[in-house]
Write a protein that holds these residues in place. Structure first.
Motif, PDB file in Angstrom:
ATOM      1  N   ARG A 331      15.935 -14.003  43.849  1.00  0.00           N
ATOM      2  CA  ARG A 331      15.288 -14.094  44.876  1.00  0.00           C
ATOM      3  C   ARG A 331      13.825 -13.871  44.917  1.00  0.00           C
ATOM      4  N   HIS A 333       9.812 -14.527  45.601  1.00  0.00           N
ATOM      5  CA  HIS A 333       9.040 -15.926  46.271  1.00  0.00           C
ATOM      6  C   HIS A 333       8.247 -15.232  46.490  1.00  0.00           C
ATOM      7  N   GLU A 345       7.809 -18.758  42.211  1.00  0.00           N
ATOM      8  CA  GLU A 345       9.606 -18.550  42.566  1.00  0.00           C
ATOM      9  C   GLU A 345      10.308 -17.839  41.555  1.00  0.00           C
TER      10      GLU A 345
END
Length: 427
Positions: A331, A333, A345
């Motif tokens: 991920r 962000h 994101e």
């Protein structure tokens, strides 16, 4: 030709100058260009941000160089030269290499330098001083090294670091205006200021708090911020450049990995919880601006970077009971660095990660963010909305931990363990 210091030259002719010495102009410290990356994580605030863009529209390998490298070692860029320590082959010794940033060829080599810390400004020399660590020939000592091919490679050697702390993590030190500030030890922990002109200690401060590990330190403007941790909590201390104590900020958890800019310091909660969390603190007011979870529960924070308006956090999915082999999600962000609000994101996947924080690395150049994976894949994002600008994979079949990338003049430089150093450029 050996390059003598201005300080030595002026001292040698002081009697001759006599009454005219008042006409001498004190030299200013050398300055780095926006394209330079003279310190780990870019600047004294350790933000992993450069105002100079790397490859924006696309990228290809400009050059690569096979070498045995440790991704925790430092790669620096200044005035067209890359500085790093390389182990040419098993059985050899670590040595400092100055590489031509255009070609990757070695311009000069200094043997028996096993650690490189920073390139610092100085008024004594017109080309600065490389801060490093050497063994054997030099003894166990911190070194001031000539950043060129001069035969006088060593300018000074100092024992300001005790033998038990002759190697520092990049979060343990910063350099401001020709002074090297570093934290070390835990019984007691201390902050030390060293003059980069000659390696002498200018001042030091011990922390009464018994730290469980070496404190972190960063710069916020001209001020120093340290985070000293016990088993359960941390305390931030704010100092001026001369060691004057300005403020204490008590924290409710253990905090580390400081980044600082525009009067604000950003810190990460100890990564042992399964909820990656970061916070922002106004060091003038001593107040917390925000604190929030920056990745999904069950993820591990990998790296962070702070740009002009956003803070980016890369994280990976934790799977199973240990981290020896991880497969799954990645991920990225982006948060408003002033309010902590989520702006965008991105999520992706990767076949395999090694058990190490260097399984991926992150940096921002201009308005582009670069996320590099250990297997050699590089993804470039627009920091405006998180859209992918381009993606490429460098050639090679052996993966390994990846270093922090550095950015300069539409180039992106990094190295991968077991594979070597890479330079990407825009076609």
């Amino acid at each position: 030709m050996v390059r003598l210091s201005r300080r030595a030259l002026l001292g040698g002719v002081g009697l001759l100058l006599g009454a005219t010495s008042g006409c001498l102009e004190i030299p200013t410290r050398m300055e780095f260009s926006p394209a330079d990356w003279p310190r780990p994580r870019s600047d004294p605030g350790q933000t992993n941000y450069s105002p100079t863009a790397g490859p924006v529209e696309a990228a290809e390998v400009a050059w690569s160089r096979s070498a045995l490298v440790d991704p925790e070692r430092v790669l620096l860029l200044a005035d067209g030269t890359l500085y790093t320590t390389i182990l040419p082959d098993l059985g050899d010794e670590w040595s400092l290499h100055g590489l031509d940033a255009e070609t990757g060829e070695t311009q000069f080599r200094v043997p028996r330098v096993d650690t490189l810390y920073s390139l610092a400004e100085t008024t004594s020399y017109d080309n600065g001083v490389l801060l490093g660590n050497g063994h054997g020939l030099y003894g166990d000592a911190v070194l001031g090294i000539n950043p060129d091919a001069s035969p006088a490679s060593r300018r000074w050697a100092s024992t300001v670091l005790t033998p038990n702390y002759t190697t520092l993590d990049s979060t343990d030190y910063t350099v401001i205006d020709g002074t090297w500030y570093f934290c070390h030890g835990h019984d007691p922990a201390e902050l030390v200021a060293v003059d980069v002109d000659d390696g002498t200690q200018r001042w030091h401060r011990e922390f009464a708090l018994d730290a469980v590990e070496s404190p972190s330190v960063t710069a916020v403007g001209k001020r120093l911020v340290t985070s000293v941790s016990t088993d359960e909590r941390s305390t931030m201390h704010v100092f001026d450049p001369e060691g004057g104590h300005l403020r204490t900020i008590s924290l409710d958890h253990r905090w580390q990995r400081l980044m600082g800019t525009d009067g604000v310091v950003y810190a990460e909660v100890d990564p042992s919880p399964t909820r990656p969390t970061m916070g922002a603190y106004d060091i003038d007011e001593g107040e917390q601006l925000w604190q929030r979870q920056v990745a999904p529960t069950g993820y591990i924070r990998l790296h962070s970077a702070v740009g002009p308006d956003l803070m980016l956090v890369a994280s990976r999915e934790r799977t199973g009971g240990d981290d020896s082999s991880l497969a799954g999600g990645i991920r990225l962000h982006a948060f408003d660095r002033r309010s902590g609000d989520l702006r965008w994101e991105w999520s992706g996947s990767h076949d395999r990660f090694e058990h190490h924080g260097s399984a991926a690395s992150l940096a921002i150049g201009g308005r582009t963010a670069y996320l590099i994976f250990a297997a050699g894949t590089v993804v470039a994002f627009s920091i405006e909305d998180g859209s992918v600008r381009w993606q490429t994979t460098v050639d090679g079949s052996v993966s390994g931990f990846v270093s922090q990338p550095i950015i300069g003049d539409r180039r992106l430089y990094f190295f991968i363990q077991y594979r070597g150093i890479f330079a990407l450029e825009e076609p």
